[in-house]
Enzyme design. Sequence first.
Site, short mmCIF file in Angstrom:
data_model
loop_
_atom_site.label_atom_id
_atom_site.label_comp_id
_atom_site.label_asym_id
_atom_site.label_seq_id
_atom_site.Cartn_x
_atom_site.Cartn_y
_atom_site.Cartn_z
CD GLU A 1 -2.80 -1.22 2.45
OE1 GLU A 1 -2.95 -0.20 3.14
OE2 GLU A 1 -3.33 -2.30 2.73
CD GLU B 1 -4.81 -7.60 2.68
OE1 GLU B 1 -5.62 -6.78 3.18
OE2 GLU B 1 -3.59 -7.38 2.67
O1 G3I Z 1 -4.77 -8.25 19.95
C1 G3I Z 1 -4.31 -7.00 20.49
C2 G3I Z 1 -4.92 -6.75 21.86
O2 G3I Z 1 -4.44 -7.75 22.76
C3 G3I Z 1 -4.51 -5.35 22.34
O3 G3I Z 1 -5.15 -5.09 23.57
C4 G3I Z 1 -4.97 -4.32 21.29
C5 G3I Z 1 -4.62 -2.91 21.67
O4 G3I Z 1 -3.25 -2.68 21.43
O5 G3I Z 1 -4.31 -4.62 20.03
C6 G3I Z 1 -4.72 -5.89 19.54
O6 G3I Z 1 -4.03 -6.11 18.33
C7 G3I Z 1 -4.55 -5.34 17.23
C8 G3I Z 1 -4.90 -6.33 16.10
O7 G3I Z 1 -5.33 -5.61 14.93
C9 G3I Z 1 -5.96 -7.32 16.53
O8 G3I Z 1 -7.18 -6.69 16.63
C10 G3I Z 1 -3.44 -4.42 16.74
O9 G3I Z 1 -3.19 -3.45 17.74
C11 G3I Z 1 -3.91 -3.72 15.46
O10 G3I Z 1 -2.84 -2.97 14.91
C12 G3I Z 1 -4.30 -4.78 14.43
O11 G3I Z 1 -4.82 -4.10 13.27
C13 G3I Z 1 -4.61 -4.81 12.03
C14 G3I Z 1 -4.28 -3.77 10.96
O12 G3I Z 1 -4.12 -4.41 9.67
C15 G3I Z 1 -2.97 -3.05 11.28
O13 G3I Z 1 -1.94 -3.98 11.42
C16 G3I Z 1 -5.91 -5.54 11.63
O14 G3I Z 1 -6.13 -6.62 12.54
C17 G3I Z 1 -5.78 -6.10 10.23
O15 G3I Z 1 -7.04 -6.64 9.79
C18 G3I Z 1 -5.36 -5.01 9.24
O16 G3I Z 1 -5.15 -5.66 8.01
C19 G3I Z 1 -4.79 -4.81 6.91
C20 G3I Z 1 -3.70 -5.53 6.11
O17 G3I Z 1 -2.59 -5.77 6.94
C21 G3I Z 1 -3.33 -4.72 4.88
N1 G3I Z 1 -4.51 -4.47 4.03
C22 G3I Z 1 -5.61 -3.78 4.77
C23 G3I Z 1 -6.02 -4.61 5.98
C24 G3I Z 1 -7.17 -3.96 6.73
O18 G3I Z 1 -6.78 -2.72 7.26
#
Ligand code: G3I
Length: 421
Positions: free
Chosen positions: A191, A332
């Site tokens: 991205e 995805e």
């Molecule tokens: O699981 C922890 C939890 O224990 C903690 O309390 C909380 C607060 O810090 O964080 C939780 O983890 C989060 C995780 O999602 C699970 O929900 C991470 O902080 C958070 O950064 C993470 O976000 C992910 C995001 O990318 C950024 O990395 C999303 O799950 C994920 O679906 C999203 O995926 C992206 C792809 O990588 C790229 N394409 C777009 C897609 C959607 O945005």
Amino acid sequence: MKINTKKILAIIILFTLGIGIGMTIFEKPQLSQATSGNDLVEINSVNPDTNVVTKTAIEKSLYKASKRLKIGTAIKSKNLESESYKAVLNQNFNLVVPEYEMKWYQIQPEINKYNFSVMDKIVEYAKLNDKEIYGHTLLWYRSIPSWVEPYLNSLPEAQRGQALKTILKDFITTIVNRYKDVVKSWDVVNEVLEDFSRAKTPPSIYRTDNIFDKYIGSKDEYNIPEYIKLGFQYAREADSKAKLFYNDYQVEYYNSVEASYGGSIKSENMYNMVSGLIKMGVPIDGVGIQSHVTNSEKLDKQAFTKNNIQNYPLYKTMDAYNKLGLEVKITEMDVAVYQENSTTVNPEKLLEQANTYQNYLLVCILFDNCTSFTVWQFSDNFVWYGKNFPGKKEDYHPNIFDRKYNPKPAYFALLKTLSEN
Ligand code: G3I
């Protein structure tokens, strides 16, 4: 066999609704235990020319129905604590993508500290259950650990570019070396292209709101920022065999006008960028088309067949990358069906969702350069939509299983498409 009036009524409803879909799904699929304990499902196909209905009893397993493609899903390490989740995962997918556990901010929480413990749980699961792991993602402006910018700011301005290259190379080399025996393909760069989903006049081709662009964003004769080439170079140096991909969303509209947002500008920009990388000899093997279909108003009214899908936007995009000699992955996929404050979803929208999923999969099946089809989680329990989406996560129903792990029409549409093509 006892006549089930409910089922007949369901078929009549589906027939009137499912015009052009060319298939009938029994609402309560007849299951039999003909195979080793896994359920069989009866899916009937209507031949569009002769209208003859043929019954096919196939095992409810997406990857077993696939003749060539790897069938994947994003997972979180936490999901592996749920037996219901793992039952569906084991039965349907042979490829897993860590939803966030492989990202820079998760793996290197401090400058001198690497933490692989959570990612190693996913590796252990994959090895035990014979699943391939797709590496996601090495270089992304949203994955930068919080310590990086303060660290760079502690240095003289003139040293920051080289310092960023050093820490980025150290991260990529460390993680690719650690997992090279289980990860055969990587989303190296993710991205970097500007998103025109709401912009009227296109701003710059590349995102400029990040430290990669700020410190290592100098452009070459193909107008490609330095950091993009460095990402691929560092990954190739760490693993001479891995397949290296560029990954992005809203890029399946090359040569098309009917994009769900922002037209085809971003799709043309991606094509031009990867063409330039190839010309410069940058080690790129393919592109990942994320396929987040987030505009509920732009779902497919029709399920295409291999005889009439040639004008579908993704078909034209896939053909263009095929001609470039690049591999393509659907990386995805999810298809938003927005229904505010409701646990049930309008059946017509569920059929449009099913059409959209099956059309993307059919294109991937028809092109040998498309090698895997991955959904971004499979149950509506796990929706990534954030604050820039109206309403609540619960208002979207983007995945192929509902929150109780019941398969939705989209699941059966994928199963039928895999078994028939
Ligand atoms: O699981 C922890 C939890 O224990 C903690 O309390 C909380 C607060 O810090 O964080 C939780 O983890 C989060 C995780 O999602 C699970 O929900 C991470 O902080 C958070 O950064 C993470 O976000 C992910 C995001 O990318 C950024 O990395 C999303 O799950 C994920 O679906 C999203 O995926 C992206 C792809 O990588 C790229 N394409 C777009 C897609 C959607 O945005």
